[in-house]
Design a protein around this motif. Structure first.
Motif, PDB file in Angstrom:
ATOM      1  N   GLU A 100       0.625  -1.191  -0.039  1.00 50.96           N
ATOM      2  CA  GLU A 100      -0.120  -0.058   0.117  1.00 50.96           C
ATOM      3  C   GLU A 100       0.909   1.300  -0.033  1.00 50.96           C
ATOM      4  N   LEU A 101       2.119   1.342   0.687  1.00 49.38           N
ATOM      5  CA  LEU A 101       2.813   2.496   0.977  1.00 49.38           C
ATOM      6  C   LEU A 101       3.459   2.800  -0.471  1.00 49.38           C
ATOM      7  N   LEU A 102       3.846   1.519  -1.001  1.00 50.01           N
ATOM      8  CA  LEU A 102       4.607   1.854  -2.412  1.00 50.01           C
ATOM      9  C   LEU A 102       3.668   2.198  -3.715  1.00 50.01           C
ATOM     10  N   GLU A 103       2.352   1.832  -3.408  1.00 51.27           N
ATOM     11  CA  GLU A 103       1.403   2.275  -4.437  1.00 51.27           C
ATOM     12  C   GLU A 103       1.102   3.714  -4.253  1.00 51.27           C
ATOM     13  N   TYR A 104       1.178   4.232  -3.043  1.00 48.79           N
ATOM     14  CA  TYR A 104       0.959   5.566  -2.684  1.00 48.79           C
ATOM     15  C   TYR A 104       2.251   6.360  -3.018  1.00 48.79           C
ATOM     16  N   LEU A 105       3.161   5.761  -2.778  1.00 43.29           N
ATOM     17  CA  LEU A 105       4.425   6.524  -3.218  1.00 43.29           C
ATOM     18  C   LEU A 105       4.660   6.821  -4.716  1.00 43.29           C
ATOM     19  N   LYS A 106       4.065   5.889  -5.366  1.00 46.74           N
ATOM     20  CA  LYS A 106       4.259   6.040  -6.970  1.00 46.74           C
ATOM     21  C   LYS A 106       3.410   7.200  -7.493  1.00 46.74           C
ATOM     22  N   LYS A 107       2.269   7.310  -6.810  1.00 45.71           N
ATOM     23  CA  LYS A 107       1.232   8.325  -7.229  1.00 45.71           C
ATOM     24  C   LYS A 107       1.700   9.815  -6.794  1.00 45.71           C
ATOM     25  N   ARG A 114       3.983  15.109   2.166  1.00 49.75           N
ATOM     26  CA  ARG A 114       4.220  13.924   2.764  1.00 49.75           C
ATOM     27  C   ARG A 114       5.090  12.793   1.939  1.00 49.75           C
ATOM     28  N   PHE A 115       5.703  13.292   0.857  1.00 56.20           N
ATOM     29  CA  PHE A 115       6.533  12.389   0.244  1.00 56.20           C
ATOM     30  C   PHE A 115       7.956  11.896   1.012  1.00 56.20           C
ATOM     31  N   SER A 116       8.503  12.962   1.578  1.00 54.82           N
ATOM     32  CA  SER A 116       9.710  12.286   2.376  1.00 54.82           C
ATOM     33  C   SER A 116       9.164  11.661   3.401  1.00 54.82           C
ATOM     34  N   HIS A 117       8.295  11.635   4.294  1.00 51.99           N
ATOM     35  CA  HIS A 117       7.694  10.605   5.409  1.00 51.99           C
ATOM     36  C   HIS A 117       7.459   9.240   4.784  1.00 51.99           C
ATOM     37  N   LEU A 118       6.876   9.352   3.449  1.00 55.82           N
ATOM     38  CA  LEU A 118       6.730   7.904   2.949  1.00 55.82           C
ATOM     39  C   LEU A 118       7.891   7.372   2.572  1.00 55.82           C
ATOM     40  N   VAL A 119       8.822   7.969   1.771  1.00 53.13           N
ATOM     41  CA  VAL A 119      10.109   7.249   1.582  1.00 53.13           C
ATOM     42  C   VAL A 119      10.821   6.835   2.813  1.00 53.13           C
TER      43      VAL A 119
END
Length: 189
Positions: A100-107, A114-119
């Motif tokens: 789920e995290l990787l899919e969200y990070l792709k989009k 929020r990008f930095s937190h997701l990475v």
């Protein structure tokens, strides 16, 4: 081998010795007796089939059937390769929602806050290494900046070294005869 025995098959304290053991694998490959006692004959056979020469190794490109040879080995008798699906037997902590995290990070856009937190969340199990140019601290705790390799130029440009060999001095016939006489006298005395 490592998963079943607990250490690599050709372990040595230095890479050169490890390499020698690998090259002479027939001489150095030993399964400890206490490990043999705990493994099934099928498991031992499968391990031997993997740890063998390329001409006889199970699944090697020199063998007909390759992957089929591996999956039809008796050790896998009760394993259904066709229907096996689902999560693996070991899932590292924090990876439950990784898909789920990787899919969200792709989009998400990189400019999104929020990008930095997701990475960070996706890479939290990774070792941390400073990036080139990132602020670092030296031995005294002072902030420094990593120097880029190309900024210094190449210190070896124009550098060369050539070993000067001393010419071998031929032994004159007379000197050789004296040395030989001294050696003969030493043997007799």
């Amino acid at each position: 081998y490592e998963c079943l025995v607990g250490y690599t098959p050709f372990y040595a304290d230095d890479p050169v010795q490890t390499c020698k053991k690998i090259l002479r694998w027939q001489q150095f490959l030993v399964v400890p007796e206490e490990t043999k006692a705990t493994l099934s004959p099928e498991c031992m056979d499968f391990m031997r089939c993997l740890l063998s020469g390329t001409d006889t190794r199970i699944g090697s490109s020199q063998q007909v059937g390759g992957f089929e040879q591996v999956v039809s080995h008796p050790w896998f008798k009760n394993f259904d390769f066709d229907t096996h699906s689902g999560p693996g037997p070991l899932i590292p902590a924090g990876c439950e929602n990784m898909d789920e995290l990787l899919e969200y990070l792709k989009k998400i856009e990189k400019s999104d806050a929020r990008f930095s937190h997701l990475v960070d969340e996706c890479t939290k199990n990774f070792d941390k290494f400073p990036d080139a140019g990132e602020r670092l601290t030296d031995d005294a705790g002072e902030a420094t900046t990593r120097v880029e390799k190309n900024a210094l130029g190449d210190p070896f440009v124009g550098y060369s070294y050539k070993r000067q060999r001393k010419p071998r001095q031929p032994i004159s016939g007379e000197l050789f005869m004296q040395q030989q006489a001294q050696q003969q006298a030493g043997k007799m005395g």
